[in-house]
Design a protein around this motif. Structure first.
Motif, PDB file in Angstrom:
ATOM      1  N   HIS A 157      73.842  87.923  -2.478  1.00  0.00           N
ATOM      2  CA  HIS A 157      73.765  86.929  -3.543  1.00  0.00           C
ATOM      3  C   HIS A 157      74.874  87.094  -4.575  1.00  0.00           C
ATOM      4  N   MET A 158      75.684  88.170  -4.456  1.00  0.00           N
ATOM      5  CA  MET A 158      76.734  88.443  -5.431  1.00  0.00           C
ATOM      6  C   MET A 158      78.119  88.071  -4.899  1.00  0.00           C
ATOM      7  N   GLU A 186      74.580  90.542 -13.786  1.00  0.00           N
ATOM      8  CA  GLU A 186      74.073  89.578 -12.824  1.00  0.00           C
ATOM      9  C   GLU A 186      72.970  90.191 -11.970  1.00  0.00           C
ATOM     10  N   SER A 187      73.181  91.443 -11.555  1.00  0.00           N
ATOM     11  CA  SER A 187      72.174  92.110 -10.732  1.00  0.00           C
ATOM     12  C   SER A 187      70.883  92.343 -11.515  1.00  0.00           C
ATOM     13  N   LEU A 188      71.023  92.692 -12.813  1.00  0.00           N
ATOM     14  CA  LEU A 188      69.833  92.890 -13.646  1.00  0.00           C
ATOM     15  C   LEU A 188      69.099  91.575 -13.855  1.00  0.00           C
ATOM     16  N   ALA A 189      69.862  90.503 -14.031  1.00  0.00           N
ATOM     17  CA  ALA A 189      69.231  89.203 -14.243  1.00  0.00           C
ATOM     18  C   ALA A 189      68.415  88.776 -13.033  1.00  0.00           C
ATOM     19  N   ARG A 190      68.835  89.191 -11.852  1.00  0.00           N
ATOM     20  CA  ARG A 190      68.108  88.841 -10.634  1.00  0.00           C
ATOM     21  C   ARG A 190      67.005  89.858 -10.302  1.00  0.00           C
ATOM     22  N   GLY A 191      66.819  90.862 -11.152  1.00  0.00           N
ATOM     23  CA  GLY A 191      65.794  91.873 -10.898  1.00  0.00           C
ATOM     24  C   GLY A 191      66.136  92.796  -9.745  1.00  0.00           C
ATOM     25  N   GLY A 192      67.431  92.988  -9.509  1.00  0.00           N
ATOM     26  CA  GLY A 192      67.848  93.803  -8.368  1.00  0.00           C
ATOM     27  C   GLY A 192      67.783  95.294  -8.606  1.00  0.00           C
ATOM     28  N   VAL A 193      67.461  95.738  -9.833  1.00  0.00           N
ATOM     29  CA  VAL A 193      67.353  97.173 -10.131  1.00  0.00           C
ATOM     30  C   VAL A 193      65.945  97.436 -10.653  1.00  0.00           C
ATOM     31  N   PRO A 194      64.999  97.787  -9.779  1.00  0.00           N
ATOM     32  CA  PRO A 194      63.597  97.941 -10.204  1.00  0.00           C
ATOM     33  C   PRO A 194      63.407  98.941 -11.332  1.00  0.00           C
ATOM     34  N   GLU A 195      64.192 100.011 -11.346  1.00  0.00           N
ATOM     35  CA  GLU A 195      63.974 101.042 -12.364  1.00  0.00           C
ATOM     36  C   GLU A 195      64.375 100.566 -13.758  1.00  0.00           C
ATOM     37  N   ALA A 196      65.160  99.460 -13.847  1.00  0.00           N
ATOM     38  CA  ALA A 196      65.608  98.962 -15.150  1.00  0.00           C
ATOM     39  C   ALA A 196      64.719  97.858 -15.697  1.00  0.00           C
ATOM     40  N   ARG A 197      63.723  97.441 -14.935  1.00  0.00           N
ATOM     41  CA  ARG A 197      62.891  96.322 -15.381  1.00  0.00           C
ATOM     42  C   ARG A 197      62.140  96.675 -16.657  1.00  0.00           C
ATOM     43  N   GLY A 198      62.283  95.757 -17.638  1.00  0.00           N
ATOM     44  CA  GLY A 198      61.625  95.969 -18.923  1.00  0.00           C
ATOM     45  C   GLY A 198      62.503  96.685 -19.918  1.00  0.00           C
ATOM     46  N   ARG A 199      63.606  97.277 -19.503  1.00  0.00           N
ATOM     47  CA  ARG A 199      64.515  97.964 -20.405  1.00  0.00           C
ATOM     48  C   ARG A 199      65.966  97.736 -19.956  1.00  0.00           C
ATOM     49  N   GLU A 200      66.274  96.488 -19.588  1.00  0.00           N
ATOM     50  CA  GLU A 200      67.584  96.159 -19.042  1.00  0.00           C
ATOM     51  C   GLU A 200      68.742  96.528 -19.965  1.00  0.00           C
ATOM     52  N   PRO A 201      68.699  96.169 -21.275  1.00  0.00           N
ATOM     53  CA  PRO A 201      69.848  96.501 -22.145  1.00  0.00           C
ATOM     54  C   PRO A 201      70.082  98.010 -22.248  1.00  0.00           C
ATOM     55  N   GLU A 202      69.009  98.774 -22.431  1.00  0.00           N
ATOM     56  CA  GLU A 202      69.169 100.218 -22.545  1.00  0.00           C
ATOM     57  C   GLU A 202      69.721 100.804 -21.247  1.00  0.00           C
ATOM     58  N   TRP A 203      69.193 100.309 -20.118  1.00  0.00           N
ATOM     59  CA  TRP A 203      69.652 100.832 -18.827  1.00  0.00           C
ATOM     60  C   TRP A 203      71.133 100.514 -18.617  1.00  0.00           C
ATOM     61  N   LEU A 204      71.550  99.285 -18.971  1.00  0.00           N
ATOM     62  CA  LEU A 204      72.950  98.893 -18.822  1.00  0.00           C
ATOM     63  C   LEU A 204      73.857  99.789 -19.664  1.00  0.00           C
ATOM     64  N   GLU A 205      73.454 100.069 -20.884  1.00  0.00           N
ATOM     65  CA  GLU A 205      74.263 100.924 -21.748  1.00  0.00           C
ATOM     66  C   GLU A 205      74.368 102.331 -21.171  1.00  0.00           C
ATOM     67  N   GLN A 242      69.916 105.317  -6.536  1.00  0.00           N
ATOM     68  CA  GLN A 242      69.435 104.082  -7.166  1.00  0.00           C
ATOM     69  C   GLN A 242      68.654 103.251  -6.155  1.00  0.00           C
ATOM     70  N   ARG A 243      67.530 102.692  -6.629  1.00  0.00           N
ATOM     71  CA  ARG A 243      66.713 101.816  -5.789  1.00  0.00           C
ATOM     72  C   ARG A 243      67.056 100.369  -6.113  1.00  0.00           C
ATOM     73  N   VAL A 244      67.297  99.566  -5.084  1.00  0.00           N
ATOM     74  CA  VAL A 244      67.627  98.156  -5.269  1.00  0.00           C
ATOM     75  C   VAL A 244      66.742  97.320  -4.345  1.00  0.00           C
ATOM     76  N   HIS A 245      66.534  96.089  -4.723  1.00  0.00           N
ATOM     77  CA  HIS A 245      65.772  95.124  -3.906  1.00  0.00           C
ATOM     78  C   HIS A 245      64.369  95.652  -3.557  1.00  0.00           C
ATOM     79  N   ASP A 246      63.827  96.557  -4.334  1.00  0.00           N
ATOM     80  CA  ASP A 246      62.461  97.091  -4.163  1.00  0.00           C
ATOM     81  C   ASP A 246      62.291  98.004  -2.952  1.00  0.00           C
ATOM     82  N   ASP A 247      63.078  97.822  -1.905  1.00  0.00           N
ATOM     83  CA  ASP A 247      62.821  98.612  -0.697  1.00  0.00           C
ATOM     84  C   ASP A 247      64.089  99.263  -0.143  1.00  0.00           C
TER      85      ASP A 247
END
Length: 508
Positions: A108-109, A125-144, A159-164
């Motif tokens: 998708h990228m 873009e990957s965070l916006a699509r929810g592609g990084v499960p561990e960053a969900r709910g704290r996207e800005p902090e995780w990006l920094e 790193q875990r991506v796409h849930d599986d």
């Protein structure tokens, strides 16, 4: 290994020389000087050589360009064939090159890859699509955090991506300031590790909750781990048990097990070898920390791989079972004694006498050894009961039984109450003369006891009449013959006036 191209300078020097000659010829011609014929020929030759050299240079450049294109295409194909993704960022952290595997991981990228976006834009873009499960709910902090660690990791990032899908990410900064990233798909490895961790946790829970003690030993037999049941069993903590040899925990060797020292030829004080315990479960005695005796069953298994060599011991506490077995054995013995013991006098009853007679009769027959029997009767015992009462009569029977046991030898186990006031004394390996000695000892012992008997017409104290029989049993004869012979002798003693013994030996 990089190989630097060899720079050839002679074509350039030759080209410069030819250009110089042409320049001289041109100067002379333009200056109005008379041009010699040879000089014209030189000018024409240099011009021809210049053309040829130019053609050679152009051809060389074309071949070099073709080789460069081939090398670039080969490198791109090799990078595309890698199982891991490759991404190259310039000094401004903008994506400038990537391989096919990166597109397969992030299909998708693709448009963002083609636009040569920066790393931050790609991550957003990957965070916006929810592609990084561990960053969900704290996207800005995780990006920094990701930007701060960019290109500075000393170890790969998991790193875990796409849930599986799990990726192991390697990032290296180039001398020019760019970053080369490699992403490897380690999903199968992570799943295997997760399954292994779950299995270990399940095994650990099983071991921790097991009712039996479980010990892990090294190849030398020293304790590596002990579960809580082992701590409870021996009274030591797991930390205290670590490093202790199994031989220190186990006391006496199992009676059911061959001596491992004898099997291996090691000295008696050598430590117990776990290899000698492999196979069937063995029983051992041990001690609790408090000193309480333990009876244990030990089952041991060997665990050997290319990298480890261990022993696993299952320790079962048999102490309570052994105590119950001992109590049951004693109860059975007591029951057996009660079933073969006269309740009044404490000597054997008629049942025990019949058993002893049959056993000793067969043994004497096989060994061709004599067997003797004393039939003993208390004289005028009815009159004793009439004069003193049945309670005193019971006491008289007990006293006489005790005196007979003291005279019979062999612990008195051969004295039995035959019935009423009559006793039987069975003497093993005793001929008639030896039986007569015992019988006389019985008469004297009762006489010296002087048990008052005012109702006796014989004497003023209790007396005995004894019939003695002894012979070597013959094959085919019944043990009843010995009883009949001794009983006949007792009858004769009574007829002769009582308070005496009569010996009677069976004749063939």
């Amino acid at each position: 290994m990089n190989r630097f191209a060899e720079v050839r300078t002679w074509p350039l020097l030759a080209f410069a020389l030819l250009v110089g000659l042409q320049a001289i010829v041109l100067t002379v011609s333009l200056g109005g000087y008379a041009v010699e014929g040879w000089l014209a020929w030189i000018g024409m030759a240099s011009l021809a050589l210049t053309v040829l050299l130019a053609v050679a240079v152009v051809s060389t450049l074309a071949r070099a360009q073709a080789r460069a294109k081939l090398a670039q295409r080969t490198m791109e194909e090799a990078i595309d064939a890698l199982p891991a993704s490759v991404e190259i960022f310039d000094a401004d952290d903008r994506l400038i090159a990537y391989n096919r595997r990166l597109v397969e991981i992030y299909p998708h990228m693709l448009r963002h890859f083609q636009r040569k976006c920066t790393f931050e834009d790609l991550v957003r873009e990957s965070l916006a699509r929810g592609g990084v499960p561990e960053a969900r709910g704290r996207e800005p902090e995780w990006l920094e955090e990701r930007k701060q660690a960019r290109g500075k990791q000393t170890s790969p990032l998991l790193q875990r991506v796409h849930d599986d899908m799990w990726l192991r990410i390697y990032e290296s900064r180039t001398p020019s300031g760019g970053i080369v990233g490699v992403r490897m798909d380690v999903t199968d490895l992570i799943h295997e590790q997760q399954h292994l961790a779950a299995s270990r946790a399940q095994l650990r829970a099983t071991i921790e909750s097991a009712a039996n003690g479980i010990l892990t030993l090294d190849s030398g037999g020293h304790v590596l781990e002990a579960n809580p049941s082992c701590e409870l069993l021996f009274g030591f903590t797991a930390a205290e048990l670590q490093g202790v040899h199994i031989g220190m925990l186990l006391g006496a060797s199992s009676a059911a097990m061959p001596d491992p020292n004898a099997m291996s030829g090691t000295p008696p004080d050598a430590p117990l070898d776990p290899r000698a315990l492999l196979g069937q479960p063995r029983e051992f005695t041990a001690r609790h920390r408090s000193g309480e005796a333990l009876h244990l069953q030990l089952a041991i298994a060997e665990v050997r791989t290319d990298t480890i060599h261990l022993y696993v011991c299952i320790v079962t506490d048999l102490t309570e079972r052994k105590r119950q077995e001992e109590r049951l054995r004693r109860a059975n013995e007591l029951l057996a004694r009660q079933s073969t013991t006269d309740g009044l006098t404490g000597v054997g009853n008629r049942r025990l006498f019949d058993q002893l007679l049959q056993t000793e009769w067969h043994r004497a027959t096989r060994a061709n050894r004599p067997l003797a029997l004393l039939m003993v009767d208390i004289d005028h015992f009815k009159q004793y009961n009439d004069a003193y009462g049945h309670v005193s009569g019971d006491d008289c029977l007990r006293r006489v039984a005790t005196l007979l046991r003291s005279c019979a030898g062999r612990g008195g186990e051969s004295v039995c109450r035959y019935g009423g006031e009559e006793f039987a004394v069975l003497l093993v390996d005793t001929d008639l003369a030896g039986a007569q000695v015992v019988a006389q000892r019985c008469l004297d012992s009762v006489r010296l006891a002087a048990i008052e008997h005012v109702g006796s017409p014989v004497r003023r104290s209790v007396s005995l009449s004894i019939g003695v029989a002894a012979f070597v049993p013959q094959t085919g004869e019944a043990a009843q013959r010995l009883i009949q012979t001794a009983d006949s002798a007792l009858y004769e003693a009574k007829q002769a006036g009582r308070a005496r013994l009569i010996c009677q030996q069976q004749t063939a």
